[in-house]
Design an enzyme around this catalytic site. Structure first.
Site, short mmCIF file in Angstrom:
data_model
loop_
_atom_site.label_atom_id
_atom_site.label_comp_id
_atom_site.label_asym_id
_atom_site.label_seq_id
_atom_site.Cartn_x
_atom_site.Cartn_y
_atom_site.Cartn_z
CG ASP A 160 -6.42 -3.38 -4.02
OD1 ASP A 160 -7.03 -2.45 -3.43
OD2 ASP A 160 -5.27 -3.73 -3.71
CG HIS A 200 -5.48 -2.49 -0.27
ND1 HIS A 200 -4.81 -2.09 -1.40
CD2 HIS A 200 -4.88 -1.83 0.76
CE1 HIS A 200 -3.86 -1.23 -1.09
NE2 HIS A 200 -3.89 -1.05 0.22
CB SER A 216 -0.96 -0.05 1.20
OG SER A 216 -1.94 0.95 1.12
#
Length: 368
Positions: free
Chosen positions: A311, A344, A141
């Protein structure tokens, strides 16, 4: 975690996990709270009742050490080192690996520009001083954005052996999370208000009011905030989610969220925009913030990118934009993994992440 090559692991907990830090008691680590006012030396931190090493690492049979690392701009970061596996090694030199997580983070007058400019170099310098070796880097991330921005400026390259980027965050204009899009527009539109609130505390009254307003928007499920932010994760089990939810969300700098919101709005990867040409001139010597040029990343640097089809933050279209910037990368130095069902959080908490992602990542590291 039986790893042949990754026998020496440094975990940078100054940049917290996926959305929330695993453990409020561990303290806010990007802070000058630990600095004495009349000295350059860090003062002793009041130890948490149960630290990260004790509660998350040692209980699984791994040795763990904690270090404090000071940045050039005066912050003190916490770094945890796992020097070997459960079974003591043969004494031979092990390859250092730095694991870098993402948002939310702690303390207040900074954006991810400062993480690129000061924090990553401090961590790299420290690990290199401890090992004398180049690092393998794993980012997730925001940890990927920090690495990409640094590398685009030619930083860290001399200390880096290879980099693995999970759920890479660079371009953000196509993210499909409704709550993220609305929050981004809110941060841009209310920038002067939010600058009056330097700390974005997810459990504070001001932010609770903000989130309550977001929950009124159609299409936002505030009973499942993780999915609202990250996309529908395929592979989280109940015990993982229960462990995750035991801990409260941590604060971050509001300026950091504003910077990310600018990335969503503008569709480019640039330094923080102060909102007027005069202030930008003061900081940058130009009316617009400088751009981080992803195509400037050295073509011969080994890169591993893994991204998911579900995601909502690292959207497939945005990853494709990043890959287009890397189209002249040496073919044998760029490995790309696409996982159709991953969102994610699956990359860091998914039950199948080891088999699908981590084994491939370690095989990639073992090539160099």
């Amino acid at each position: 975690m039986a790893i042949k090559k990754m026998g020496l692991v440094f975990i940078a907990t100054c940049f917290l996990g996926l959305i929330f830090e695993p453990g409020r008691a561990h303290g806010s680590t990007k802070s000058d709270l630990f600095m004495s006012h009349g000295s350059d030396l860090p003062v002793a931190q009041t130890p948490p009742l149960v630290g990260i090493c004790e509660s998350f690492v040692a209980v699984h049979g791994y040795p763990c050490k904690e270090f404090k690392v000071k940045t050039q701009d005066g912050y003190v970061l916490t770094l945890h080192r796992i020097p070997e596996g459960r079974v003591k090694g043969s004494g031979k030199i092990r390859q250092p690996v730095l694991l870098q997580h993402g948002i939310l983070m702690a303390f207040w007058a900074w954006s991810w520009d400062e993480l690129v400019e000061h924090d990553l170099p401090a961590l790299f310098d420290f690990v290199h001083s401890q090992t004398g070796q180049k690092l393998d880097y794993v980012g997730h991330s925001l940890g990927t954005l920090m690495a990409l921005a640094s590398l685009s400026q030619g930083k860290l390259v001399d200390q880096l052996k290879s980099a693995a980027l999970l759920s890479p965050i660079a371009y953000l204009s196509h993210m499909t999370t409704s709550i993220g899009q609305i929050a981004a527009r809110s941060f841009i539109g209310e920038i002067t208000i939010w600058f009056g609130l330097a700390e974005f505390n997810p459990i504070g009254e001001a932010v609770a009011t903000f989130l309550k307003a977001l929950c009124a928007y159609p299409g936002i499920d505030c009973y499942d905030l993780m999915s609202s932010f990250t996309g529908k994760n395929c592979c989280l089990n109940v015990s993982t989610i229960d462990l995750f939810l035991q801990y409260e969300p941590q604060s971050t700098s509001t300026k950091n969220l504003v910077h990310l919101a600018q990335t969503v709005r503008d569709g480019i990867i640039a330094k923080f925009d102060y909102g007027n040409s005069e202030t930008n001139m003061k900081y940058y010597g130009q009316s617009k913030p400088p751009i981080y040029n992803m195509s400037s990343i050295p073509n011969d640097l080994p890169l591993f990118l893994s991204y998911g089809g579900q995601d909502a933050l690292s959207d497939v279209r945005d990853v494709e934009l990043l890959l287009d910037n890397l189209k002249f990368h040496d073919g044998d130095k760029l490995t790309v993994q696409y996982i159709k069902d991953f969102a994610h959080a699956d990359f860091v908490m998914g039950g199948s992440a080891k088999k699908i992602v981590y084994d491939a990542l370690i095989a990639f590291f073992n090539r160099w």
